[in-house]
Design a protein around this motif. Structure first.
Motif: not given
Length: 200
Positions: A102-121
């Protein structure tokens, strides 16, 4: 019902982590039963909200046992994902309810939405609906929330579910890194419990 204190209570969950936490929040004088005492399977959760699903569970387990039942429905809302997984939080772990998946899916979906999400809050919250029912009658249903953000990677082995990727507001550690005693004093279940006090 609110005049008469509840002396015995069935906790309507087959999730051991939730059972542990709810047990720790309940007053000592209440005799607690779990669904495993009766070998009960969980009902189909086809509600549209946390409250509806919580009531489906508390009524179902109460009718099966005749006991007053307290049930929880909770999940993670990620603003960047239009508040998903939401009521489908457990289902994101597949049939076996594997939260690593489930956690991997959250990260996958965030990646799809915005490759740069790790630099954001990435704002998120845990939501918990707690309901108490006796047979087919709702006694009460309350909702608690805790705001926070998504961690860039899973951290910590404590807790359960999405705890390793959720950092509550004004904290630097995930729920997965916190001691249970610390988490239990601030999380969504605790917030909901405060509203239940007069019934217990």
């Amino acid at each position: 019902m609110s005049k008469q204190k509840i002396k015995q209570l069935l906790i309507g969950t087959n999730n051991k982590g939730k059972l542990r936490e709810i047990r720790s929040l309940l007053p000592n004088y209440i005799k607690i039963y779990s669904t495993s005492n009766f070998k009960l399977k969980s009902p189909a959760e086809n509600g549209k909200t946390f409250e509806e699903n919580s009531l489906i569970k508390s009524k179902h387990f109460s009718k099966k046992t005749g006991l007053i039942c307290l049930a929880d429905d909770s999940g993670l809302e990620v603003d960047h994902l239009d508040k998903r997984p939401g009521i489908y939080s457990a289902r994101w772990g597949g049939k076996s309810g594997d939260f690593n998946k489930a956690i991997k899916k959250v990260f996958r979906e965030l990646d799809k939405k915005d490759k740069n999400w790790k630099n954001k809050k990435i704002k998120a919250r845990f939501v918990c609906a707690l309901s108490i029912s006796h047979l087919n009658k709702k006694i009460t249903c309350v909702v608690g929330k805790v705001e926070g953000r998504i961690s860039n990677e899973p951290k910590g082995k404590n807790g359960f579910g999405y705890d390793p990727i959720f950092i509550p507001l004004k904290k630097s550690k995930t729920f997965g890194e916190m001691k249970p005693s610390q988490k239990y004093k601030m999380d969504h279940r605790y917030q909901a419990f405060k509203k239940l006090k007069r019934f217990l």
